[in-house]
Design an enzyme around this catalytic site. Structure first.
Site, PDB file in Angstrom:
ATOM      1  N   GLU A 277       0.832  -1.211   0.000  1.00 52.61           N
ATOM      2  CA  GLU A 277       0.000   0.000   0.000  1.00 52.61           C
ATOM      3  C   GLU A 277       0.864   1.257   0.000  1.00 52.61           C
ATOM      4  O   GLU A 277       0.553   2.247  -0.662  1.00 52.61           O
ATOM      5  CB  GLU A 277      -0.942   0.015   1.219  1.00 52.61           C
ATOM      6  CG  GLU A 277      -1.945  -1.130   1.258  1.00 52.61           C
ATOM      7  CD  GLU A 277      -3.041  -1.033   0.195  1.00 52.61           C
ATOM      8  OE1 GLU A 277      -3.058  -0.048  -0.563  1.00 52.61           O
ATOM      9  OE2 GLU A 277      -3.867  -1.968   0.119  1.00 52.61           O
ATOM     10  N   ARG A 281       0.734   3.731  -3.254  1.00 53.34           N
ATOM     11  CA  ARG A 281       0.094   5.035  -3.019  1.00 53.34           C
ATOM     12  C   ARG A 281       1.122   6.144  -2.821  1.00 53.34           C
ATOM     13  O   ARG A 281       1.015   7.212  -3.417  1.00 53.34           O
ATOM     14  CB  ARG A 281      -0.827   4.960  -1.796  1.00 53.34           C
ATOM     15  CG  ARG A 281      -1.933   3.944  -1.970  1.00 53.34           C
ATOM     16  CD  ARG A 281      -2.939   4.001  -0.841  1.00 53.34           C
ATOM     17  NE  ARG A 281      -3.723   2.765  -0.786  1.00 53.34           N
ATOM     18  CZ  ARG A 281      -4.985   2.689  -0.388  1.00 53.34           C
ATOM     19  NH1 ARG A 281      -5.625   3.762   0.003  1.00 53.34           N
ATOM     20  NH2 ARG A 281      -5.613   1.530  -0.350  1.00 53.34           N
ATOM     21  N   ASP A 410      -5.224  -9.929  -7.987  1.00 55.78           N
ATOM     22  CA  ASP A 410      -5.563  -9.057  -9.121  1.00 55.78           C
ATOM     23  C   ASP A 410      -4.379  -8.389  -9.811  1.00 55.78           C
ATOM     24  O   ASP A 410      -4.106  -8.596 -10.998  1.00 55.78           O
ATOM     25  CB  ASP A 410      -6.596  -8.000  -8.686  1.00 55.78           C
ATOM     26  CG  ASP A 410      -6.243  -7.272  -7.384  1.00 55.78           C
ATOM     27  OD1 ASP A 410      -5.184  -7.568  -6.790  1.00 55.78           O
ATOM     28  OD2 ASP A 410      -7.020  -6.397  -6.955  1.00 55.78           O
ATOM     29  N   GLU A 545     -12.021   0.782 -10.238  1.00 57.16           N
ATOM     30  CA  GLU A 545     -11.677  -0.154 -11.330  1.00 57.16           C
ATOM     31  C   GLU A 545     -12.543  -0.005 -12.578  1.00 57.16           C
ATOM     32  O   GLU A 545     -12.044  -0.088 -13.713  1.00 57.16           O
ATOM     33  CB  GLU A 545     -11.703  -1.603 -10.822  1.00 57.16           C
ATOM     34  CG  GLU A 545     -10.574  -1.947  -9.848  1.00 57.16           C
ATOM     35  CD  GLU A 545     -10.782  -1.415  -8.440  1.00 57.16           C
ATOM     36  OE1 GLU A 545     -11.938  -1.032  -8.109  1.00 57.16           O
ATOM     37  OE2 GLU A 545      -9.809  -1.365  -7.664  1.00 57.16           O
TER      38      GLU A 545
HETATM   39  C1  DMJ Z   1      -6.319   0.603  -4.856  1.00 57.97           C
HETATM   40  O1  DMJ Z   1      -5.545   0.798  -3.761  1.00 57.97           O
HETATM   41  C2  DMJ Z   1      -5.568  -0.070  -5.949  1.00 57.97           C
HETATM   42  O2  DMJ Z   1      -6.227   0.107  -7.149  1.00 57.97           O
HETATM   43  C3  DMJ Z   1      -5.354  -1.522  -5.702  1.00 57.97           C
HETATM   44  O3  DMJ Z   1      -4.736  -2.165  -6.768  1.00 57.97           O
HETATM   45  C4  DMJ Z   1      -6.668  -2.193  -5.450  1.00 57.97           C
HETATM   46  N1  DMJ Z   1      -7.423  -1.535  -4.442  1.00 57.97           N
HETATM   47  C5  DMJ Z   1      -7.562  -0.109  -4.477  1.00 57.97           C
HETATM   48  C6  DMJ Z   1      -8.724   0.425  -5.255  1.00 57.97           C
HETATM   49  O4  DMJ Z   1      -9.839  -0.303  -5.249  1.00 57.97           O
END
Ligand code: DMJ
Length: 644
Positions: A277, A281, A410, A545
């Protein structure tokens, strides 16, 4: 050298009015000048006339350049001619009052004459007209030319048949001098913003207003209780939103936030952060904004953070731990396991690789490449699909037999493709793994729902198929379309279109017009509804998404229905998640339009991703963050595709 006594020199000064009193009479001045002029020789007059004309021409030529340059440089130095912005919650004075939910207020229209952030776009030559759909008669004959063919190596055929040649690049060797960003975009006249883009700017301003007023410098806004929540204590929302502000032209807010990063972002604090994270981010956000602005302070911070995250890789297997204490320099797995999540350890590569390119320090890239190499060779995959966990001691996958494109797996798939693109399409292992995985998805996870035959991606648990699909999976249409744009199989684009329709239906078929976190697709023919939602899955976290994929689909197809779908989604966010006093909130129940039950939290990705993708989706300027020059990390931060 001229002597001061020389007559021809004195005559040019026009200032010798001996014997006359200056009375400001224009007639007198005209006569006097004329007499002087007549007294001059022809040569003298020609000389003076020439000098005069020369000076006028120089003056005209120099003026616009100087004034433009001044304007641009003054912005880059943060010295716009405007009131010095205050650091802190002074937003009530700076921003318009929040409008009612259903009637979004017009945002402050950015000064389109001012050269500002969103308009720093590289002028493309006609030849490289970015993202022109690549159309050729041989449509549907897409194929990848094997890499080992010397002459034609790396030439691929796009999903619509056009040959695509890779950029010259050596992915093993970062190609930028220390501290040097990719050449900044050249400046062109801004495209006028359309109404939908203005609506996104207004939404951003409203969200930012809440954040500034109640959560400034903290991780997330709690807009209902008008306070904040802390996750890592690193100003998550602020850093996540920096490049969005830049792209949306929010100069004042950007400068204010930058000041906070410079003076208050403490990366040495004694706190456990999640490696993934924090990387996607914060590290991604800093690298992105450095890339957009060229401002060294962002690279310095990124570099410091990268160093502080490195202890995560100090494990027996070199598969990183999930958590790092950035102050103490220690790392560890979660308390209950020595496993890490596969998506997490394979979705930090774009950022660490870019950090190496910029700093010329190999260690970042070496560490994350080692993870990818290890996983490339690892047993336990099924047709290219990976389990959700990997053990940091043994380096083996754990909890085998469960395969999903949703949470915990994912972005593994997303980053295979994006690393390949980032590195100039040379790293064939990444491409092979990606192509194999997409075949694995098609073979094992794709089904069609009843009665509308929506194509969806389910899950597999020990050979049992479940028609469950996370909203998170809706990144996939965009990724497939990106791959198709870069020459991968034609049927990837067809699958992308079908999945895009499904993700849209996950919104359209729900009472609030907003998707739940998870849906179950109906497979029984007699049932009337394609989409079912379990009570525990009815929340919406303002996730990006679907709008992310809409952005890619619109860029590559130019089909305006994708913009219209995104517009509906934005309107529903405004209708059901907007908090009057500032900010947007995640909600508990997307099926309850009369009361969707606010959860009192605005996730940082709403500003970092959702609004950014909406803004770009509504833009008809296809060179605005061209997908031929940039890739988006999984948090929508913008990184350059490497070129030499
Ligand atoms: C974000 O932090 C990123 O896109 C991550 O890959 C998946 N979750 C969240 C958004 O839904």
């Amino acid at each position: 050298m001229y002597s001061p006594q020389r007559r021809d020199f004195i005559s040019v000064t026009l200032g010798n009015q001996a014997g006359r009193t200056y009375d400001n009479s224009k007639t007198w001045r005209r006569q006097s000048c004329w007499r002087k002029w007549k007294q001059l020789s022809r040569l003298q007059r020609s000389l003076i006339a020439f000098l005069f004309v020369f000076m006028v021409v120089c003056g005209i030529a120099a003026y616009p350049n100087l004034s433009e340059r001044w304007q641009v440089e003054s912005y880059h130095n943060g010295e716009l001619k405007q009131a010095e912005p205050a650091v802190g919650p002074r937003v009530a004075v700076l921003l318009p009052k929040a409008p009612a939910i259903t009637q979004p207020q017009k945002p402050r229209r950015p000064n389109l004459n001012k050269r500002g952030p969103p308009f720093l776009q590289k002028r493309l030559s006609k030849k490289e007209n970015a993202e022109e759909p690549k159309i050729n008669k041989e449509e549907n004959e897409a194929q990848v030319i094997p890499n080992d063919q010397e002459e034609e190596k790396d030439i691929t055929i796009s999903w619509r048949g056009m040959k695509i040649e890779p950029e010259q690049v050596n992915p093993a060797l970062p190609d930028t001098k220390k501290g040097e960003p990719v050449p900044n975009e050249t400046i062109k006249e801004p495209e006028a913003l359309n109404e939908r883009q203005m609506a996104v700017i207004e939404a951003f301003q409203h969200a930012w207003k809440g954040y500034k007023q109640y959560a400034w410098g903290h991780d997330e806004l709690k807009p209902i209780s008008k306070t904040y929540s802390e996750w890592f204590g690193l100003g998550l929302t602020l850093v996540d939103a920096l490049d969005t502000m830049w792209i949306l032209g929010q100069q004042e807010e950007f400068e204010e936030a930058k000041k906070w990063v410079v003076t208050d972002l403490n990366l040495g604090k004694n706190v456990d952060v999640n490696l993934f994270e924090t990387t996607i981010r914060i590290l991604g956000g800093l690298l992105s904004v450095y890339n957009l602005t060229g401002d060294q302070v962002f690279l310095d911070k990124a570099s410091e953070l990268g160093n502080r995250l490195m202890p995560a890789f100090d494990t027996p297997s070199r598969i990183p731990y999930s958590d790092v204490n950035i102050g103490r320099g220690t790392a560890h797995p979660p308390r209950w396991t020595s496993d890490s999540t596969v998506a997490e350890v394979t979705s930090i590569q774009l950022e660490f690789r870019e950090l190496s390119r910029l700093t010329k320090e190999e260690k970042y890239q070496a560490s994350v490449n080692e993870v990818m190499k290890h996983i490339h060779k690892l047993g336990g995959k099924m047709d290219g699909l990976v389990p959700m966990f990997i053990n940091t001691n043994s380096g083996q996958f754990s909890h085998l037999g469960v395969y999903t494109l949703g949470a915990r797996a994912d972005s593994y798939y997303e980053y295979l493709l994006k690393q390949w693109i980032q590195g100039g399409r040379k790293e064939s292992d990444l491409l092979d793994d990606y192509l194999q995985a997409i075949e694995g998805i098609k073979k094992n996870l794709i089904r069609k729902s009843e009665p509308r035959k929506l194509t969806f991606v389910g899950e597999l648990s020990h050979n049992q198929f479940s028609p469950k699909m996370d909203h998170l999976v809706c990144f996939l249409p965009g990724t497939l379309a990106l791959g198709a744009h870069y020459g991968l199989n034609a049927d990837h684009m067809e699958l992308a279109k079908e999945l895009m329709e499904t993700c849209y239906q996950m919104y359209a078929q729900i009472e609030t017009g907003l998707s739940p976190e998870i849906v179950h697709f109906n497979l029984r023919p007699h049932n009337t509804k394609d989409v079912e939602v379990k009570p525990a899955d009815r929340h919406n976290l303002l996730r990006p998404e679907t709008v992310e994929s809409l952005f890619y689909m619109y860029r590559f197809t130019r089909d305006k229905k994708y913009q219209d779908w995104g517009w509906q989604i934005l309107q529903n966010f405004n209708k059901y998640t907007r908090v009057d006093t500032g900010g947007y909130t995640s909600i508990n129940n997307v099926r309850k339009s009369e009361n969707p039950e606010p959860r009192d939290k605005m996730e940082s990705f709403f500003l970092g991703e959702t609004l950014k993708y909406l803004f770009l989706l509504f833009s008809n300027d296809f060179n605005l963050i061209s997908l031929d020059k940039y890739i988006f990390n999984t948090e929508a931060h913008i990184l350059p595709i490497w070129t030499t």
